[in-house]
Write a protein that holds these residues in place. Structure first.
Motif, PDB file in Angstrom:
ATOM      1  N   SER A   9      -5.275   7.297  31.256  1.00 51.29           N
ATOM      2  CA  SER A   9      -4.808   5.889  31.188  1.00 51.29           C
ATOM      3  C   SER A   9      -5.412   5.248  30.075  1.00 51.29           C
ATOM      4  CB  SER A   9      -5.006   5.219  32.588  1.00 51.29           C
ATOM      5  OG  SER A   9      -6.418   5.448  32.812  1.00 51.29           O
ATOM      6  N   ALA A  10      -5.214   4.075  29.590  1.00 48.50           N
ATOM      7  CA  ALA A  10      -5.745   3.113  28.834  1.00 48.50           C
ATOM      8  C   ALA A  10      -5.305   1.782  29.269  1.00 48.50           C
ATOM      9  CB  ALA A  10      -5.151   3.202  27.417  1.00 48.50           C
ATOM     10  N   ALA A  11      -6.250   0.961  29.139  1.00 46.76           N
ATOM     11  CA  ALA A  11      -6.276  -0.560  29.505  1.00 46.76           C
ATOM     12  C   ALA A  11      -6.849  -1.607  28.540  1.00 46.76           C
ATOM     13  CB  ALA A  11      -6.876  -0.833  30.752  1.00 46.76           C
ATOM     14  N   ARG A  12      -6.261  -2.589  28.446  1.00 51.27           N
ATOM     15  CA  ARG A  12      -6.552  -3.728  27.417  1.00 51.27           C
ATOM     16  C   ARG A  12      -6.074  -4.957  28.086  1.00 51.27           C
ATOM     17  NH1 ARG A  12      -4.237  -3.916  21.033  1.00 51.27           N
ATOM     18  NH2 ARG A  12      -5.556  -5.880  20.523  1.00 51.27           N
ATOM     19  N   ALA A  25      -7.715 -10.050  34.276  1.00 51.15           N
ATOM     20  CA  ALA A  25      -8.725  -8.936  34.448  1.00 51.15           C
ATOM     21  C   ALA A  25      -8.208  -7.539  34.874  1.00 51.15           C
ATOM     22  CB  ALA A  25      -9.829  -9.378  35.680  1.00 51.15           C
ATOM     23  N   CYS A  26      -8.755  -6.258  34.330  1.00 54.78           N
ATOM     24  CA  CYS A  26      -7.908  -5.148  34.753  1.00 54.78           C
ATOM     25  C   CYS A  26      -9.107  -4.195  35.045  1.00 54.78           C
ATOM     26  CB  CYS A  26      -7.117  -4.792  33.643  1.00 54.78           C
ATOM     27  SG  CYS A  26      -8.243  -4.430  32.422  1.00 54.78           S
ATOM     28  N   LEU A  27      -8.561  -3.092  35.975  1.00 55.75           N
ATOM     29  CA  LEU A  27      -9.399  -2.184  36.394  1.00 55.75           C
ATOM     30  C   LEU A  27      -8.839  -1.052  35.975  1.00 55.75           C
ATOM     31  CD1 LEU A  27     -11.722  -1.131  38.198  1.00 55.75           C
ATOM     32  CD2 LEU A  27     -10.217  -1.180  40.125  1.00 55.75           C
ATOM     33  N   ALA A 218       0.591   3.980  23.371  1.00 57.35           N
ATOM     34  CA  ALA A 218       1.639   3.185  24.419  1.00 57.35           C
ATOM     35  C   ALA A 218       0.832   1.783  24.275  1.00 57.35           C
ATOM     36  CB  ALA A 218       1.952   3.510  25.545  1.00 57.35           C
ATOM     37  N   LEU A 219      -0.120   1.612  24.626  1.00 54.56           N
ATOM     38  CA  LEU A 219      -0.836   0.303  24.795  1.00 54.56           C
ATOM     39  C   LEU A 219      -1.084  -0.101  23.336  1.00 54.56           C
ATOM     40  CD1 LEU A 219      -2.338  -0.932  27.157  1.00 54.56           C
ATOM     41  CD2 LEU A 219      -4.532  -0.295  26.380  1.00 54.56           C
ATOM     42  N   GLU A 220      -1.203   0.296  22.303  1.00 52.00           N
ATOM     43  CA  GLU A 220      -1.209  -0.356  20.814  1.00 52.00           C
ATOM     44  C   GLU A 220      -0.050  -0.919  20.511  1.00 52.00           C
ATOM     45  OE1 GLU A 220      -2.798   0.898  16.481  1.00 52.00           O
ATOM     46  OE2 GLU A 220      -2.768   2.284  18.057  1.00 52.00           O
ATOM     47  N   ARG A 221       1.238   0.038  20.878  1.00 48.92           N
ATOM     48  CA  ARG A 221       2.350  -0.709  20.474  1.00 48.92           C
ATOM     49  C   ARG A 221       2.711  -1.760  21.442  1.00 48.92           C
ATOM     50  NH1 ARG A 221       7.408   2.017  19.078  1.00 48.92           N
ATOM     51  NH2 ARG A 221       6.281   3.222  17.863  1.00 48.92           N
ATOM     52  N   LEU A 222       2.397  -1.955  22.671  1.00 48.94           N
ATOM     53  CA  LEU A 222       2.856  -3.068  23.598  1.00 48.94           C
ATOM     54  C   LEU A 222       2.087  -4.325  22.869  1.00 48.94           C
ATOM     55  CD1 LEU A 222       2.424  -1.481  27.052  1.00 48.94           C
ATOM     56  CD2 LEU A 222       4.637  -2.293  26.060  1.00 48.94           C
ATOM     57  N   PHE A 223       0.575  -4.121  22.500  1.00 48.88           N
ATOM     58  CA  PHE A 223       0.025  -5.259  22.014  1.00 48.88           C
ATOM     59  C   PHE A 223       0.582  -5.803  20.717  1.00 48.88           C
ATOM     60  CE2 PHE A 223      -2.229  -4.696  25.792  1.00 48.88           C
ATOM     61  CZ  PHE A 223      -2.978  -5.983  26.068  1.00 48.88           C
ATOM     62  N   ASP A 224       0.816  -4.942  19.726  1.00 50.25           N
ATOM     63  CA  ASP A 224       1.199  -5.046  18.474  1.00 50.25           C
ATOM     64  C   ASP A 224       2.450  -5.838  18.755  1.00 50.25           C
ATOM     65  OD1 ASP A 224      -0.739  -3.860  17.093  1.00 50.25           O
ATOM     66  OD2 ASP A 224       0.374  -2.063  16.784  1.00 50.25           O
ATOM     67  N   ASP A 225       3.526  -5.576  19.527  1.00 47.55           N
ATOM     68  CA  ASP A 225       4.761  -6.117  19.603  1.00 47.55           C
ATOM     69  C   ASP A 225       4.414  -7.520  20.415  1.00 47.55           C
ATOM     70  OD1 ASP A 225       5.997  -3.977  18.623  1.00 47.55           O
ATOM     71  OD2 ASP A 225       6.691  -3.164  20.669  1.00 47.55           O
ATOM     72  N   ASP A 233       0.331 -16.960  26.638  1.00 43.80           N
ATOM     73  CA  ASP A 233      -0.503 -16.736  27.558  1.00 43.80           C
ATOM     74  C   ASP A 233      -1.428 -15.406  27.331  1.00 43.80           C
ATOM     75  OD1 ASP A 233      -1.244 -16.805  30.129  1.00 43.80           O
ATOM     76  OD2 ASP A 233       0.576 -16.506  31.177  1.00 43.80           O
ATOM     77  N   ASN A 234      -2.189 -15.321  28.138  1.00 41.02           N
ATOM     78  CA  ASN A 234      -3.066 -14.128  28.155  1.00 41.02           C
ATOM     79  C   ASN A 234      -2.496 -12.785  28.363  1.00 41.02           C
ATOM     80  OD1 ASN A 234      -5.473 -15.864  30.469  1.00 41.02           O
ATOM     81  ND2 ASN A 234      -5.179 -15.976  28.173  1.00 41.02           N
ATOM     82  N   LEU A 235      -2.678 -11.710  27.963  1.00 44.33           N
ATOM     83  CA  LEU A 235      -2.090 -10.547  27.894  1.00 44.33           C
ATOM     84  C   LEU A 235      -2.853  -9.620  28.294  1.00 44.33           C
ATOM     85  CD1 LEU A 235      -0.610 -10.525  24.179  1.00 44.33           C
ATOM     86  CD2 LEU A 235       0.422 -11.404  25.963  1.00 44.33           C
ATOM     87  N   THR A 236      -2.410  -8.680  29.264  1.00 41.30           N
ATOM     88  CA  THR A 236      -3.163  -7.607  29.983  1.00 41.30           C
ATOM     89  C   THR A 236      -2.183  -6.479  30.236  1.00 41.30           C
ATOM     90  OG1 THR A 236      -4.774  -8.837  30.788  1.00 41.30           O
ATOM     91  CG2 THR A 236      -4.730  -6.591  31.889  1.00 41.30           C
ATOM     92  N   ALA A 237      -2.452  -5.494  30.044  1.00 33.03           N
ATOM     93  CA  ALA A 237      -1.814  -4.253  30.453  1.00 33.03           C
ATOM     94  C   ALA A 237      -2.611  -2.799  30.407  1.00 33.03           C
ATOM     95  CB  ALA A 237      -0.914  -3.744  29.108  1.00 33.03           C
ATOM     96  N   VAL A 238      -2.121  -1.993  31.584  1.00 35.98           N
ATOM     97  CA  VAL A 238      -2.629  -0.702  31.914  1.00 35.98           C
ATOM     98  C   VAL A 238      -1.454   0.284  31.963  1.00 35.98           C
ATOM     99  CG1 VAL A 238      -4.106   0.752  33.272  1.00 35.98           C
ATOM    100  CG2 VAL A 238      -4.281  -1.714  33.322  1.00 35.98           C
ATOM    101  N   VAL A 239      -1.727   1.459  30.976  1.00 36.55           N
ATOM    102  CA  VAL A 239      -0.744   2.543  30.943  1.00 36.55           C
ATOM    103  C   VAL A 239      -1.141   3.591  31.617  1.00 36.55           C
ATOM    104  CG1 VAL A 239       0.724   3.991  29.547  1.00 36.55           C
ATOM    105  CG2 VAL A 239       0.414   1.399  28.685  1.00 36.55           C
TER     106      VAL A 239
END
Length: 242
Positions: A9-12, A25-27, A218-225, A233-239
């Motif tokens: 996994s990866a989180a940002r 926030a994320c875990l 995947a996380l890098e692509r999501l945040f780049d897009d 708004d704030n952006l948070t994702a966990v893949v």
């Protein structure tokens, strides 16, 4: 033995382009098979406190041997937090009308079992067999209008106050959590994210990102897009990928 040894996994999280404070926030606990995204209720005092409390409390849960016991523990923890946020923190804020709350979406995985637990409009997606599935269903006025008044998504979005939440941790005396259990298969990928991320991206964009081999890619692509857009708004994702 770790309960989810084969899951990576990866989180940002990112404040976005407009807001000064990040209330998300994320875990990320792949060794425990647990991942969480929480989005503090925007515009309310202490939204960041609520989201951080949710993440910290779920991180401290004991890892039971039994999947069902762990799922019960997550639900009990969120109900306890709902009471604490609704009573103690509201009183300590000195205002009876203040709301300190947060959405939550949690994913628990063990071997071939998974459970998604949520309240609010943070989402859980599954990427399987080149198809994207939205596992969670938003607890928002917009979704309620679609369900009850049979509006289409465009009509519901235009309705006054459409983005208001109908459920969140700390928002009401009684918290109603939704739980979806499913079987997982090799190659499955999951995305947990706050509304700030998915609102700026199409389903195709989400799918293209989740189709990448590594969660970090995947996380890098999501945040780049997302950051190429308005990112109001704030952006948070966990893949999470099996």
């Amino acid at each position: 033995m770790p309960v989810a040894a084969h899951w990576r996994s990866a989180a940002r999280t990112h404040a976005g382009k407009v807001r000064e404070r990040n209330e998300d926030a994320c875990l990320e606990c792949p060794e425990q098979g647990l991942w969480v995204v929480a989005d503090g209720m925007g515009g309310h005092q202490g939204g960041d406190i609520a989201s951080q409390m949710i993440v910290a409390s779920l991180a401290e849960l004991p890892v039971h041997e039994n999947f069902d016991d762990r799922l019960i523990g997550i639900r009990q923890c969120l109900h306890w937090l709902n009471r604490r946020l609704g009573q103690e923190l509201t009183v300590s804020a000195g205002r009876q009308d203040s709301i300190i709350g947060s959405t939550v979406v949690a994913l628990l995985v063990e071997e071939n079992r998974a459970a998604c637990v949520w309240a609010g409009d943070s989402r859980c997606y599954l990427w399987r067999g080149q198809r994207l599935y939205q596992l969670s269903r938003d607890h928002s006025l917009q979704q309620q209008l679609i369900d009850e008044r049979q509006m289409n998504a465009r009509q519901a979005r235009a309705y006054p106050g459409a983005h208001a939440l109908t459920r969140a941790v700390g928002a009401a005396e009684q918290l109603t959590l939704e739980v979806l259990e499913l079987e997982v298969f090799p190659g499955d990928a999951f995305l947990l994210c706050s509304d700030g991320l998915y609102q700026g991206l199409s389903s195709d964009a989400l799918g293209r990102a989740l189709n990448l081999a590594l969660p970090a890619m995947a996380l890098e692509r999501l945040f780049d897009d997302a950051l190429r857009g308005a990112a109001r708004d704030n952006l948070t994702a966990v893949v999470i990928r099996g």
